[in-house]
Design a protein around this motif. Structure first.
Motif, PDB file in Angstrom:
ATOM      1  N   THR A  26       0.827  -1.205   0.000  1.00 49.03           N
ATOM      2  CA  THR A  26       0.000   0.000   0.000  1.00 49.03           C
ATOM      3  C   THR A  26       0.863   1.257   0.000  1.00 49.03           C
ATOM      4  O   THR A  26       0.619   2.203  -0.766  1.00 49.03           O
ATOM      5  N   LEU A  27       1.891   1.274   0.843  1.00 46.41           N
ATOM      6  CA  LEU A  27       2.759   2.445   0.919  1.00 46.41           C
ATOM      7  C   LEU A  27       3.555   2.633  -0.372  1.00 46.41           C
ATOM      8  O   LEU A  27       3.697   3.760  -0.867  1.00 46.41           O
ATOM      9  N   CYS A  28       4.066   1.534  -0.895  1.00 44.07           N
ATOM     10  CA  CYS A  28       4.869   1.648  -2.121  1.00 44.07           C
ATOM     11  C   CYS A  28       4.038   2.141  -3.295  1.00 44.07           C
ATOM     12  O   CYS A  28       4.492   2.967  -4.093  1.00 44.07           O
ATOM     13  N   GLU A  29       2.823   1.653  -3.391  1.00 44.60           N
ATOM     14  CA  GLU A  29       1.962   2.084  -4.494  1.00 44.60           C
ATOM     15  C   GLU A  29       1.509   3.525  -4.315  1.00 44.60           C
ATOM     16  O   GLU A  29       1.475   4.307  -5.271  1.00 44.60           O
ATOM     17  N   ALA A  30       1.177   3.898  -3.087  1.00 40.26           N
ATOM     18  CA  ALA A  30       0.677   5.247  -2.841  1.00 40.26           C
ATOM     19  C   ALA A  30       1.749   6.313  -3.061  1.00 40.26           C
ATOM     20  O   ALA A  30       1.444   7.430  -3.501  1.00 40.26           O
ATOM     21  N   HIS A  31       2.997   5.951  -2.761  1.00 44.37           N
ATOM     22  CA  HIS A  31       4.092   6.927  -2.851  1.00 44.37           C
ATOM     23  C   HIS A  31       5.080   6.607  -3.966  1.00 44.37           C
ATOM     24  O   HIS A  31       6.130   7.245  -4.054  1.00 44.37           O
ATOM     25  N   GLN A  32       4.731   5.627  -4.793  1.00 42.10           N
ATOM     26  CA  GLN A  32       5.550   5.250  -5.951  1.00 42.10           C
ATOM     27  C   GLN A  32       7.006   4.972  -5.542  1.00 42.10           C
ATOM     28  O   GLN A  32       7.951   5.467  -6.151  1.00 42.10           O
ATOM     29  N   LEU A  33       7.139   4.156  -4.501  1.00 38.15           N
ATOM     30  CA  LEU A  33       8.463   3.835  -3.979  1.00 38.15           C
ATOM     31  C   LEU A  33       9.051   2.622  -4.690  1.00 38.15           C
ATOM     32  O   LEU A  33       8.343   1.667  -5.021  1.00 38.15           O
ATOM     33  N   THR A  34      10.352   2.646  -4.891  1.00 34.72           N
ATOM     34  CA  THR A  34      11.115   1.486  -5.345  1.00 34.72           C
ATOM     35  C   THR A  34      12.161   1.167  -4.293  1.00 34.72           C
ATOM     36  O   THR A  34      12.354   1.928  -3.327  1.00 34.72           O
ATOM     37  N   ALA A  35      12.853   0.070  -4.476  1.00 40.45           N
ATOM     38  CA  ALA A  35      13.881  -0.315  -3.517  1.00 40.45           C
ATOM     39  C   ALA A  35      14.936   0.776  -3.353  1.00 40.45           C
ATOM     40  O   ALA A  35      15.455   0.999  -2.251  1.00 40.45           O
ATOM     41  N   ALA A  36      15.244   1.494  -4.435  1.00 43.99           N
ATOM     42  CA  ALA A  36      16.262   2.544  -4.381  1.00 43.99           C
ATOM     43  C   ALA A  36      15.849   3.712  -3.498  1.00 43.99           C
ATOM     44  O   ALA A  36      16.704   4.476  -3.033  1.00 43.99           O
ATOM     45  N   ASP A  37      14.537   3.857  -3.251  1.00 41.06           N
ATOM     46  CA  ASP A  37      14.042   4.969  -2.438  1.00 41.06           C
ATOM     47  C   ASP A  37      14.068   4.665  -0.946  1.00 41.06           C
ATOM     48  O   ASP A  37      13.869   5.567  -0.127  1.00 41.06           O
ATOM     49  N   ILE A  38      14.279   3.423  -0.577  1.00 37.99           N
ATOM     50  CA  ILE A  38      14.037   2.990   0.804  1.00 37.99           C
ATOM     51  C   ILE A  38      15.328   2.816   1.576  1.00 37.99           C
ATOM     52  O   ILE A  38      16.235   2.088   1.164  1.00 37.99           O
ATOM     53  N   GLU A  39      15.377   3.499   2.724  1.00 35.78           N
ATOM     54  CA  GLU A  39      16.504   3.352   3.646  1.00 35.78           C
ATOM     55  C   GLU A  39      16.279   2.170   4.589  1.00 35.78           C
ATOM     56  O   GLU A  39      17.166   1.372   4.834  1.00 35.78           O
ATOM     57  N   VAL A  72       7.875  -4.738  -1.898  1.00 35.11           N
ATOM     58  CA  VAL A  72       8.515  -3.547  -2.471  1.00 35.11           C
ATOM     59  C   VAL A  72       8.837  -3.771  -3.944  1.00 35.11           C
ATOM     60  O   VAL A  72       8.621  -2.894  -4.795  1.00 35.11           O
ATOM     61  N   ALA A  73       9.335  -4.961  -4.258  1.00 38.11           N
ATOM     62  CA  ALA A  73       9.768  -5.269  -5.624  1.00 38.11           C
ATOM     63  C   ALA A  73       8.597  -5.472  -6.584  1.00 38.11           C
ATOM     64  O   ALA A  73       8.809  -5.621  -7.791  1.00 38.11           O
ATOM     65  N   GLY A  74       7.384  -5.496  -6.059  1.00 43.24           N
ATOM     66  CA  GLY A  74       6.221  -5.704  -6.920  1.00 43.24           C
ATOM     67  C   GLY A  74       6.055  -7.134  -7.375  1.00 43.24           C
ATOM     68  O   GLY A  74       5.399  -7.404  -8.388  1.00 43.24           O
ATOM     69  N   LEU A 113      -3.473 -10.377  16.600  1.00 48.92           N
ATOM     70  CA  LEU A 113      -2.702 -11.504  16.077  1.00 48.92           C
ATOM     71  C   LEU A 113      -2.243 -11.329  14.636  1.00 48.92           C
ATOM     72  O   LEU A 113      -1.142 -11.724  14.284  1.00 48.92           O
ATOM     73  N   MET A 114      -3.062 -10.765  13.795  1.00 48.67           N
ATOM     74  CA  MET A 114      -2.709 -10.678  12.385  1.00 48.67           C
ATOM     75  C   MET A 114      -2.571  -9.232  11.907  1.00 48.67           C
ATOM     76  O   MET A 114      -2.698  -8.953  10.731  1.00 48.67           O
ATOM     77  N   GLN A 115      -2.272  -8.324  12.827  1.00 46.25           N
ATOM     78  CA  GLN A 115      -2.099  -6.922  12.458  1.00 46.25           C
ATOM     79  C   GLN A 115      -0.617  -6.583  12.344  1.00 46.25           C
ATOM     80  O   GLN A 115       0.205  -7.034  13.155  1.00 46.25           O
ATOM     81  N   ALA A 116      -0.284  -5.802  11.341  1.00 46.86           N
ATOM     82  CA  ALA A 116       1.084  -5.297  11.175  1.00 46.86           C
ATOM     83  C   ALA A 116       1.035  -3.785  11.055  1.00 46.86           C
ATOM     84  O   ALA A 116       0.167  -3.232  10.373  1.00 46.86           O
ATOM     85  N   ALA A 117       1.976  -3.136  11.728  1.00 43.90           N
ATOM     86  CA  ALA A 117       2.189  -1.699  11.552  1.00 43.90           C
ATOM     87  C   ALA A 117       3.533  -1.546  10.848  1.00 43.90           C
ATOM     88  O   ALA A 117       4.540  -2.108  11.290  1.00 43.90           O
ATOM     89  N   VAL A 118       3.527  -0.822   9.747  1.00 42.91           N
ATOM     90  CA  VAL A 118       4.721  -0.703   8.904  1.00 42.91           C
ATOM     91  C   VAL A 118       5.153   0.760   8.829  1.00 42.91           C
ATOM     92  O   VAL A 118       4.321   1.657   8.656  1.00 42.91           O
ATOM     93  N   ARG A 119       6.456   0.982   8.973  1.00 41.79           N
ATOM     94  CA  ARG A 119       7.044   2.301   8.773  1.00 41.79           C
ATOM     95  C   ARG A 119       8.172   2.167   7.761  1.00 41.79           C
ATOM     96  O   ARG A 119       9.048   1.307   7.909  1.00 41.79           O
ATOM     97  N   ILE A 120       8.130   3.008   6.748  1.00 47.08           N
ATOM     98  CA  ILE A 120       9.187   3.031   5.738  1.00 47.08           C
ATOM     99  C   ILE A 120       9.917   4.362   5.841  1.00 47.08           C
ATOM    100  O   ILE A 120       9.295   5.431   5.718  1.00 47.08           O
ATOM    101  N   LEU A 121      11.212   4.288   6.115  1.00 45.69           N
ATOM    102  CA  LEU A 121      12.065   5.475   6.127  1.00 45.69           C
ATOM    103  C   LEU A 121      12.700   5.601   4.749  1.00 45.69           C
ATOM    104  O   LEU A 121      13.415   4.693   4.294  1.00 45.69           O
TER     105      LEU A 121
END
Length: 466
Positions: A294-307, A344-346, A383-391
């Motif tokens: 969801t984050l990658c699609e919404a912000h058009q992120l690729t692996a090169a963008d992610i720290e 991330v890699a799609g 049990l099945m919830q994830a919180a994700v943060r991408i820097l």
């Protein structure tokens, strides 16, 4: 309940727990199923048929088939994906393992495992041997599913956290219940069948990432069939093995809870809380995949963008899907880090073909995997919830959450999504025409007079991979 090894659990005065569970499960089989329960049961059959066809040619399935052929046995029940017939017990074992071979089958949190793969093949094998109708099959499956959910709740999450794989352990009781319904056992004999199945039940989570995990589903079905068959012949066993002193619950759980077992689940049955998989990996990775994507699609992120990627997940995931450095496709299914990298890699995580050894060993995915940090949250985290943060490398912190533990309530939408999944899995095995015919047959399963008709469609592949 205390941990006194000599204590038994009685839900109500004078009524053994197992008898109460058998009565509740039997009530589903003894009357017409409500429309929504019947539709959910058909959807479980459709989903299982697709994953079993896809799993029938997996190496573990071929090994089990070779062993079964060496053992011999009366050719009674159909084996999915082949023109062969085996004994009822063997068919339950092999079809059960095939249905869990690619780890793409449904799950249920209350049952602590993959219910359909642990229960349906036993029902199909017994039902086919008795020329059962589709309606009777669905009722038996619903009863077995309910039993699995109730037993899972009785044992509690601590059973799973101790290292037991509920698909194998809890599933054995559900398979016995479904088989007993199809064999028309009375309630007392059904309770004994559960005891015979339960005394055989085992399955360790330490085997995740190996061929033994799918074997667990197969063994649950085999244990259930054996329990019902022997009980029908007068074989003795405890009718209260679940709650007995030194019985199943007190041996495998620190705090069995009879009231939890008998509590009404959301929606009215445990089938209402079935969770279908749309990623071909361990269910514990699904929320992370969804949130990262969801984050990658919404912000058009690729692996090169992610720290860095941070995943907050339930504490139990550490013992379920935390293979840090997966080297094989099978291990990749149980790696939170690699699945985040795939998102991330799609990558097409809906395709079992993604989860192969070469994927796990791709340098770009390994490099991205190493930038994923997994944080196991305190007890009480959903049990099945994830919180994700991408820097990101330009200094942004992007956040998202997803909870894969919430069942879909729009059954028509779910049915359409499952149909697409089924065709993607089944068509390469049996060809698109037969796959479409199987889908139609399952959609009308409650009107089929003899389930042997459906089993014959599932057992003779004509596609290029057969």
């Amino acid at each position: 309940m205390t941990n006194d090894p000599n204590e038994t659990s009685q839900p109500t005065a004078g009524v053994p727990l197992t008898a109460s569970l058998v009565a509740r499960a039997a009530s589903l089989a003894e009357a017409p199923l409500p429309d929504d329960v019947r539709e959910l049961a058909r959807q479980c059959v459709l989903d299982w048929a697709g994953v079993a066809l896809a799993g029938a040619n997996e190496p573990l399935s071929r090994i089990l088939l070779a062993q079964a052929r060496e053992d011999g046995g009366a050719p009674i029940a159909s084996l999915v994906g082949t023109p062969l017939r085996l004994s009822v017990r063997q068919a339950a074992l092999l079809n059960g393992a095939a249905g869990h071979a690619i780890d793409y089958d449904d799950a249920n949190m209350a049952a602590q495992g993959h219910v359909t793969a642990a229960v349906l093949p036993a029902a199909l094998a017994v039902g086919e041997s008795r020329a059962a109708s589709g309606d009777v099959l669905l009722r038996a499956f619903a009863a077995g599913y309910e039993m699995t959910g109730m037993v899972g709740q009785y044992l509690g999450r601590a059973h799973y956290e101790r290292g037991f794989h509920g698909t194998a352990t809890v599933g054995s009781f559900g398979a016995a219940c479904a088989a007993a319904v199809l064999m028309a056992l009375d309630r007392d004999s059904t309770a004994v069948a559960l005891g015979i199945a339960g005394t055989q039940a085992g399955g360790m989570k330490a085997q995740f990432g190996t061929m033994c995990k799918p074997l667990h589903a197969g063994k649950a079905n085999e244990n259930g069939v054996t329990g019902a068959q022997l009980a029908a012949r007068g074989f003795t066993g405890r009718a209260d093995l679940l709650e007995a002193a030194q019985g199943f619950a007190l041996a495998t759980s620190p705090a069995p809870d009879a009231q939890a077992a008998l509590a009404m689940p959301p929606g009215g049955t445990h089938l209402h809380n079935n969770l279908f998989k749309y990623h071909a990996a361990c269910y514990g990775t699904h929320s992370s995949i969804e949130a990262v994507r969801t984050l990658c699609e919404a912000h058009q992120l690729t692996a090169a963008d992610i720290e860095r990627i941070d995943l907050d997940v339930e504490p139990g995931a550490q013992r379920m899907c935390d293979i840090v450095q997966p080297a094989t496709g099978l291990q990749a299914k149980f790696s939170l880090r690699l699945n985040a990298a795939l998102a991330v890699a799609g990558a097409d995580t809906a395709s079992p073909a993604t989860y192969i050894d070469s994927t796990a060993q791709r340098p770009d995915l390994i490099a991205l995997r190493e930038r994923v940090a997994v944080h196991f949250m305190p007890d009480g985290w959903p049990l099945m919830q994830a919180a994700v943060r991408i820097l990101t490398r330009d200094g942004r912190t992007l956040s998202a959450r997803h909870d894969s533990g919430v069942p879909e309530r729009d059954l028509a939408r779910q049915r359409a999504r499952l149909a697409r999944k089924f065709m993607a899995l089944a068509a390469p095995v049996v060809g698109p025409d037969r796959a479409a015919a199987i889908e139609r047959a399952i959609g009308a399963l409650d009107h089929i007079e003899d389930i042997g008709t459906l089993m014959s469609m599932l057992s003779q592949p004509t596609g290029t991979t057969s």
